[in-house]
Structures are given as C-alpha cells and as structure tokens.
Scaffold this motif. Structure first.
Motif, PDB file in Angstrom:
ATOM      1  N   GLN A   1      -7.690  10.941 -11.182  1.00  0.00           N
ATOM      2  CA  GLN A   1      -7.282  11.488  -9.887  1.00  0.00           C
ATOM      3  C   GLN A   1      -7.102  12.994 -10.044  1.00  0.00           C
ATOM      4  O   GLN A   1      -6.193  13.440 -10.740  1.00  0.00           O
ATOM      5  CB  GLN A   1      -5.970  10.802  -9.483  1.00  0.00           C
ATOM      6  CG  GLN A   1      -5.469  11.133  -8.132  1.00  0.00           C
ATOM      7  CD  GLN A   1      -6.445  10.780  -7.051  1.00  0.00           C
ATOM      8  OE1 GLN A   1      -7.035  11.679  -6.463  1.00  0.00           O
ATOM      9  NE2 GLN A   1      -6.636   9.517  -6.782  1.00  0.00           N
TER      10      GLN A   1
ATOM     11  N   TRP B   1      -2.803   3.941  -3.066  1.00  0.00           N
ATOM     12  CA  TRP B   1      -3.076   2.769  -3.905  1.00  0.00           C
ATOM     13  C   TRP B   1      -2.627   1.527  -3.144  1.00  0.00           C
ATOM     14  O   TRP B   1      -1.622   1.562  -2.447  1.00  0.00           O
ATOM     15  CB  TRP B   1      -2.277   2.832  -5.211  1.00  0.00           C
ATOM     16  CG  TRP B   1      -2.520   4.056  -6.026  1.00  0.00           C
ATOM     17  CD1 TRP B   1      -1.740   5.182  -6.060  1.00  0.00           C
ATOM     18  CD2 TRP B   1      -3.591   4.296  -6.927  1.00  0.00           C
ATOM     19  NE1 TRP B   1      -2.264   6.099  -6.927  1.00  0.00           N
ATOM     20  CE2 TRP B   1      -3.413   5.579  -7.481  1.00  0.00           C
ATOM     21  CE3 TRP B   1      -4.700   3.556  -7.331  1.00  0.00           C
ATOM     22  CZ2 TRP B   1      -4.284   6.134  -8.405  1.00  0.00           C
ATOM     23  CZ3 TRP B   1      -5.566   4.110  -8.252  1.00  0.00           C
ATOM     24  CH2 TRP B   1      -5.352   5.381  -8.781  1.00  0.00           C
TER      25      TRP B   1
ATOM     26  N   HIS C   1      -4.737  10.627  -1.793  1.00  0.00           N
ATOM     27  CA  HIS C   1      -5.111   9.255  -2.120  1.00  0.00           C
ATOM     28  C   HIS C   1      -3.961   8.287  -1.860  1.00  0.00           C
ATOM     29  O   HIS C   1      -2.831   8.692  -1.620  1.00  0.00           O
ATOM     30  CB  HIS C   1      -5.524   9.159  -3.590  1.00  0.00           C
ATOM     31  CG  HIS C   1      -4.396   9.470  -4.528  1.00  0.00           C
ATOM     32  ND1 HIS C   1      -3.951  10.758  -4.759  1.00  0.00           N
ATOM     33  CD2 HIS C   1      -3.597   8.666  -5.279  1.00  0.00           C
ATOM     34  CE1 HIS C   1      -2.947  10.733  -5.616  1.00  0.00           C
ATOM     35  NE2 HIS C   1      -2.705   9.465  -5.947  1.00  0.00           N
TER      36      HIS C   1
ATOM     37  N   ALA D   1      -8.083   1.761  -5.023  1.00  0.00           N
ATOM     38  CA  ALA D   1      -7.894   3.210  -4.926  1.00  0.00           C
ATOM     39  C   ALA D   1      -8.521   3.645  -3.606  1.00  0.00           C
ATOM     40  O   ALA D   1      -9.686   3.337  -3.335  1.00  0.00           O
ATOM     41  CB  ALA D   1      -8.557   3.920  -6.094  1.00  0.00           C
TER      42      ALA D   1
ATOM     43  N   THR E   1     -13.260   3.745  -0.982  1.00  0.00           N
ATOM     44  CA  THR E   1     -12.356   2.932  -1.791  1.00  0.00           C
ATOM     45  C   THR E   1     -13.087   2.419  -3.029  1.00  0.00           C
ATOM     46  O   THR E   1     -14.319   2.369  -3.061  1.00  0.00           O
ATOM     47  CB  THR E   1     -11.825   1.714  -1.004  1.00  0.00           C
ATOM     48  OG1 THR E   1     -12.915   0.839  -0.710  1.00  0.00           O
ATOM     49  CG2 THR E   1     -11.124   2.136   0.277  1.00  0.00           C
TER      50      THR E   1
ATOM     51  N   MET F   1       0.366  -0.441 -12.939  1.00  0.00           N
ATOM     52  CA  MET F   1      -0.484   0.683 -13.333  1.00  0.00           C
ATOM     53  C   MET F   1       0.280   1.559 -14.308  1.00  0.00           C
ATOM     54  O   MET F   1       1.497   1.664 -14.236  1.00  0.00           O
ATOM     55  CB  MET F   1      -0.879   1.532 -12.117  1.00  0.00           C
ATOM     56  CG  MET F   1      -1.660   0.826 -11.054  1.00  0.00           C
ATOM     57  SD  MET F   1      -3.433   1.048 -11.056  1.00  0.00           S
ATOM     58  CE  MET F   1      -3.788   2.715 -11.417  1.00  0.00           C
TER      59      MET F   1
ATOM     60  N   VAL G   1      -6.106  -3.438  -8.122  1.00  0.00           N
ATOM     61  CA  VAL G   1      -5.579  -2.364  -7.293  1.00  0.00           C
ATOM     62  C   VAL G   1      -6.743  -1.651  -6.615  1.00  0.00           C
ATOM     63  O   VAL G   1      -7.773  -1.384  -7.245  1.00  0.00           O
ATOM     64  CB  VAL G   1      -4.761  -1.365  -8.149  1.00  0.00           C
ATOM     65  CG1 VAL G   1      -4.285  -0.192  -7.313  1.00  0.00           C
ATOM     66  CG2 VAL G   1      -3.579  -2.071  -8.802  1.00  0.00           C
TER      67      VAL G   1
ATOM     68  N   TYR H   1       0.239   5.568 -15.548  1.00  0.00           N
ATOM     69  CA  TYR H   1      -0.277   6.880 -15.163  1.00  0.00           C
ATOM     70  C   TYR H   1       0.151   7.929 -16.175  1.00  0.00           C
ATOM     71  O   TYR H   1       1.304   7.950 -16.605  1.00  0.00           O
ATOM     72  CB  TYR H   1       0.281   7.320 -13.802  1.00  0.00           C
ATOM     73  CG  TYR H   1      -0.080   6.419 -12.657  1.00  0.00           C
ATOM     74  CD1 TYR H   1      -1.277   6.580 -11.972  1.00  0.00           C
ATOM     75  CD2 TYR H   1       0.785   5.417 -12.251  1.00  0.00           C
ATOM     76  CE1 TYR H   1      -1.600   5.759 -10.906  1.00  0.00           C
ATOM     77  CE2 TYR H   1       0.473   4.590 -11.184  1.00  0.00           C
ATOM     78  CZ  TYR H   1      -0.718   4.765 -10.519  1.00  0.00           C
ATOM     79  OH  TYR H   1      -1.031   3.953  -9.460  1.00  0.00           O
TER      80      TYR H   1
ATOM     81  N   ARG I   1       0.862  -1.185   0.000  1.00  0.00           N
ATOM     82  CA  ARG I   1       0.000   0.000   0.000  1.00  0.00           C
ATOM     83  C   ARG I   1       0.895   1.230   0.000  1.00  0.00           C
ATOM     84  O   ARG I   1       1.756   1.391   0.874  1.00  0.00           O
ATOM     85  CB  ARG I   1      -0.917   0.035   1.215  1.00  0.00           C
ATOM     86  CG  ARG I   1      -1.769   1.298   1.211  1.00  0.00           C
ATOM     87  CD  ARG I   1      -2.761   1.366   2.326  1.00  0.00           C
ATOM     88  NE  ARG I   1      -3.366   2.698   2.353  1.00  0.00           N
ATOM     89  CZ  ARG I   1      -4.371   3.026   3.123  1.00  0.00           C
ATOM     90  NH1 ARG I   1      -4.893   2.144   3.941  1.00  0.00           N
ATOM     91  NH2 ARG I   1      -4.847   4.251   3.088  1.00  0.00           N
TER      92      ARG I   1
END
Length: 175
Positions: A147, A154, A152, A129, A136, A165, A127, A167, A108
């Motif tokens: 986002q 993950w 936040h 969020a 969540t 992920m 995953v 991004y 996390r």
C-alpha cells in the motif's frame, strides 16, 4: 475518509484479544554484556491490543523512530514503551509500526490513507483490498498488498470468521 491520524492516545485501554484466533507472541532480541544474542526481558511476549470501534482489534507489536533505527542503549525499546503510554497514530512519523489487526466478520474499514508505505500480509481468512477507484483484489492467507500512500479500505470477506492481517508501516513521502 480518514487520514490515518486516529490515535491510540494516553487514555487508550489495552485489552485482551477477544479473537478465537491463536494469540500472537513477539520476541525482541538484544545482546548481553559479552555481545551474545539473547531474548530481551524488557518487553513481554504478549502483544498489547486495543479495541477499534468494536469492529476490529489492533495489536501494536512494535514501533521505531528514525531511519536507520538507533538501537544503542535500548533507545528503540524505550521509544516503543513510550508510544504505548502516550499514543500512536496509524503510522509513525519518521518511523515504523508493526501491527496486527483482527477484523470482525463482514467488517469493512472506512476509506483511509496513511503517509506511509505499508506491507500488508493476510495471516488468517480472506480480505478484500478496496481502492477509491473501485478496483478490488481478494487476498487469501499469505497474500501481500504493498500500500503506497493511497486511499484504501479493507473488508473481511467472511460473514462468520475473524480475519487477521499483519502490517508493517514505514513513514514515506506522499505519492
């Protein structure tokens, strides 16, 4: 909570991606002297990776500065090469970042915020969020989180498999 200012600086050690997931390649295009589209040879297809506290790996696939991005004379390519040498915060002021993150099983991330709008896409795994309100969402392969400059975290939901992920971070005003 972190503010998204943790840097990958000039002393950053670029490493091989240790994940068992398929290696990511990125291909940058350009135009030749005749105006024909080509694949650039200035940037190799291998994405440079860094370790992040031994719980994740960050691949910085590309960055840019200024909007609109100035592509003339390879300025964007030079900017990206410079960022790799001098360092990068999580988000690029007045610019964009294309990043891949491989999260270790069960990891996390700390609660954090970046001054950007981020498009996060789950490429592999599942995953969670997590918002600072406690809300969540469980995100599966192909799911997208937009986002918007909010606090936040993950979490990789799997105790045994790496999650990946992608991004796209774009500088923004604060919400």
């Amino acid at each position: 909570m972190t503010s998204g200012t943790e840097e990958m600086g000039p002393d950053t050690q670029y490493v091989e991606n240790r994940s068992k997931l398929p290696q990511i390649k990125r291909y940058v295009t350009t135009k030749d002297a005749d105006g024909l589209s080509r694949f650039s040879t200035e940037i190799p297809p291998e994405v440079p990776w860094t370790n992040f506290k031994d719980v994740a790996q960050f691949g910085v696939a590309y960055t840019s500065t200024g909007l609109p991005v100035d592509l003339k004379d390879g300025k964007d390519v030079q900017n990206y090469q410079n960022v790799l040498k001098t360092g990068l915060t999580l988000a690029q002021e007045n610019g964009t970042v294309l990043r891949i993150v491989d999260m270790s099983p069960g990891h996390r991330a700390p609660m954090h915020i970046t001054k950007s709008i981020d498009y996060g896409v789950v490429l592999e795994g599942q995953v969670e969020a997590i918002m600072d309100s406690g809300e969540t969402r469980i995100c599966n392969r192909g799911d997208i989180v937009v986002q918007r400059n909010t606090n936040h975290s993950w979490r990789n939901c799997s105790p045994t498999e790496t999650a990946r992920m992608l991004y796209v971070l774009i500088d923004s005003t604060e919400l």
